[in-house]
Design an enzyme around this catalytic site. Structure first.
Site, short mmCIF file in Angstrom:
data_model
loop_
_atom_site.label_atom_id
_atom_site.label_comp_id
_atom_site.label_asym_id
_atom_site.label_seq_id
_atom_site.Cartn_x
_atom_site.Cartn_y
_atom_site.Cartn_z
N ASP A 129 0.83 -1.20 0.00
CA ASP A 129 0.00 0.00 0.00
C ASP A 129 0.87 1.25 0.00
O ASP A 129 0.45 2.31 0.49
CB ASP A 129 -0.93 -0.02 1.22
CG ASP A 129 -2.07 0.97 1.09
OD1 ASP A 129 -2.65 1.36 2.12
OD2 ASP A 129 -2.38 1.37 -0.06
N LYS A 142 3.03 3.32 -5.57
CA LYS A 142 2.51 2.33 -6.53
C LYS A 142 3.62 1.90 -7.49
O LYS A 142 3.65 0.76 -7.95
CB LYS A 142 1.30 2.90 -7.28
CG LYS A 142 0.26 3.52 -6.34
CD LYS A 142 -0.07 2.62 -5.13
CE LYS A 142 -0.68 3.40 -3.98
NZ LYS A 142 -0.76 2.61 -2.71
N ASP A 168 -3.23 -3.05 -2.62
CA ASP A 168 -4.27 -2.04 -2.72
C ASP A 168 -4.01 -1.20 -3.99
O ASP A 168 -2.89 -1.16 -4.50
CB ASP A 168 -4.24 -1.14 -1.48
CG ASP A 168 -5.43 -0.17 -1.44
OD1 ASP A 168 -5.30 0.87 -0.79
OD2 ASP A 168 -6.47 -0.46 -2.07
N ASN A 169 -5.05 -0.56 -4.50
CA ASN A 169 -4.91 0.48 -5.53
C ASN A 169 -4.38 0.00 -6.89
O ASN A 169 -3.74 0.79 -7.61
CB ASN A 169 -3.97 1.60 -5.05
CG ASN A 169 -4.32 2.12 -3.70
OD1 ASN A 169 -3.54 2.00 -2.78
ND2 ASN A 169 -5.52 2.67 -3.55
N GLU A 174 -16.32 -1.03 -6.73
CA GLU A 174 -16.94 0.17 -7.36
C GLU A 174 -17.63 0.91 -6.23
O GLU A 174 -18.53 0.39 -5.60
CB GLU A 174 -18.00 -0.24 -8.40
CG GLU A 174 -17.40 -0.66 -9.76
CD GLU A 174 -16.99 -2.13 -9.77
OE1 GLU A 174 -17.54 -2.88 -8.95
OE2 GLU A 174 -16.13 -2.49 -10.55
N1 LIG Z 1 9.25 3.07 -1.00
C1 LIG Z 1 8.51 3.39 0.09
N2 LIG Z 1 8.84 2.76 1.25
C2 LIG Z 1 8.13 3.02 2.36
C3 LIG Z 1 7.07 3.93 2.30
N3 LIG Z 1 6.23 4.42 3.22
C4 LIG Z 1 5.42 5.29 2.60
N4 LIG Z 1 5.77 5.39 1.33
C5 LIG Z 1 5.17 6.28 0.38
C6 LIG Z 1 3.73 5.94 0.26
C7 LIG Z 1 2.95 7.15 -0.25
C8 LIG Z 1 1.48 6.90 -0.16
C9 LIG Z 1 1.09 5.65 -0.96
N5 LIG Z 1 -0.37 5.53 -1.13
C10 LIG Z 1 -0.99 6.24 -2.07
O1 LIG Z 1 -0.38 6.99 -2.80
C11 LIG Z 1 -2.48 6.10 -2.23
C12 LIG Z 1 -3.18 7.06 -2.98
C13 LIG Z 1 -4.58 6.97 -3.12
C14 LIG Z 1 -5.32 7.99 -3.90
C15 LIG Z 1 -4.86 9.30 -3.95
C16 LIG Z 1 -5.57 10.25 -4.69
C17 LIG Z 1 -6.72 9.88 -5.37
F1 LIG Z 1 -7.40 10.81 -6.07
C18 LIG Z 1 -7.18 8.58 -5.33
C19 LIG Z 1 -6.48 7.63 -4.61
C20 LIG Z 1 -5.28 5.91 -2.52
C21 LIG Z 1 -4.57 4.96 -1.79
O2 LIG Z 1 -5.21 3.90 -1.22
C22 LIG Z 1 -3.19 5.03 -1.64
O3 LIG Z 1 -2.55 4.04 -0.92
C23 LIG Z 1 6.80 4.54 1.07
N6 LIG Z 1 7.51 4.27 -0.04
MG LIG Z 2 -3.90 2.43 -0.63
#
Ligand SMILES: Nc1ncc2ncn(CCCCCNC(=O)c3cc(-c4ccc(F)cc4)cc(O)c3O)c2n1
Ligand SMILES: [Mg+2]
Length: 212
Positions: free
Chosen positions: A141, A144, A169-170, A197
């Protein structure tokens, strides 16, 4: 200055959850996200699918990539079998601090360990530094664009074994197309897609069982 969204979420949890009651923490975070400020938790609709997979797999050792405020860590750790443990990787220090406090409110500090740092650095350390031999389930999660490279890292480092379940997820929104293409076309994974959905966005969770 002023409070961050994540601090506001923690404040809401402290005011609306019951200490030691993980379900009340999950419910409070769902209410806040729906009624106050949307936040990127897996949430209540996709959360039911996560719960179902937890009940199927009954993981002893669970690895989560991307903790954020701890919603999915609390939701999953609450469903761990006796003796089970969740390791969750978060590289954002302020998110990790918020998540640790959310986990405290839930009373789950003994079941969850937050590993601070980027997944690409932590995964190669899991065996030696955290004495993790292999994991039974991985919840992806985080970034991506890291799903695929980290899946390969998990394979190369022998962290996943025959039967380990990846739950991502996603995979539709924001999307992880390269990861999907890889697991769906690889003979080493058995995949199932769980589409969701709902009012806001169409998304899906992908379950990929590693065949060794
Ligand atoms: N490498 C590394 N190691 C360790 C880490 N720990 C954190 N990070 C960085 C993670 C940054 C957040 C990730 N999650 C998402 O970006 C996310 C976005 C949406 C979404 C957003 C806008 C919309 F309009 C619609 C849907 C929905 C979700 O369910 C999501 O999970 C790492 N990276
Ligand atoms: Mg997510």
């Amino acid at each position: 200055s002023g409070m961050s969204k994540e601090e506001r979420i923690l404040d809401w949890v402290k005011q609306h959850a019951v200490v030691g009651d993980p379900q009340s923490v999950v419910d409070a975070m769902d209410v806040y996200s729906r009624q106050k400020e949307w936040s990127m938790h897996v949430g209540d609709i996709k959360g039911v699918i996560v719960d179902k997979v937890m009940e199927e797999v009954k993981p002893q050792i669970l690895l989560e990539l991307g903790t954020y405020c701890g919603y999915s860590a609390v939701r999953m750790a609450h469903l761990l079998p006796p003796g089970g443990h969740l390791f969750t990787i978060e590289f954002n220090e302020s998110f990790a601090t918020i998540a640790q406090q959310v986990i405290e409110v839930a009373g789950l500090r003994d079941k969850i360990s937050i590993l601070k740092g980027p997944s690409q650095e932590i995964i190669p350390q899991l065996k030696k530094k955290y004495e993790i031999n292999s994991v039974d389930m991985v919840f992806l999660d985080h970034w991506k664009s890291r799903y695929l490279p980290d899946t390969k890292l998990l394979e190369e480092n022998g962290i996943i074994r025959k039967g380990t379940v990846l739950l991502a997820d996603n995979v539709i929104c924001p999307g992880a197309p390269d990861f999907l293409e890889y697991v769906r076309n690889s003979k080493r994974y058995e995949c199932t897609t769980y589409p969701v959905e709902n009012i806001r966005v169409n998304d899906a969770l992908e379950k990929a069982v590693f065949l060794g």
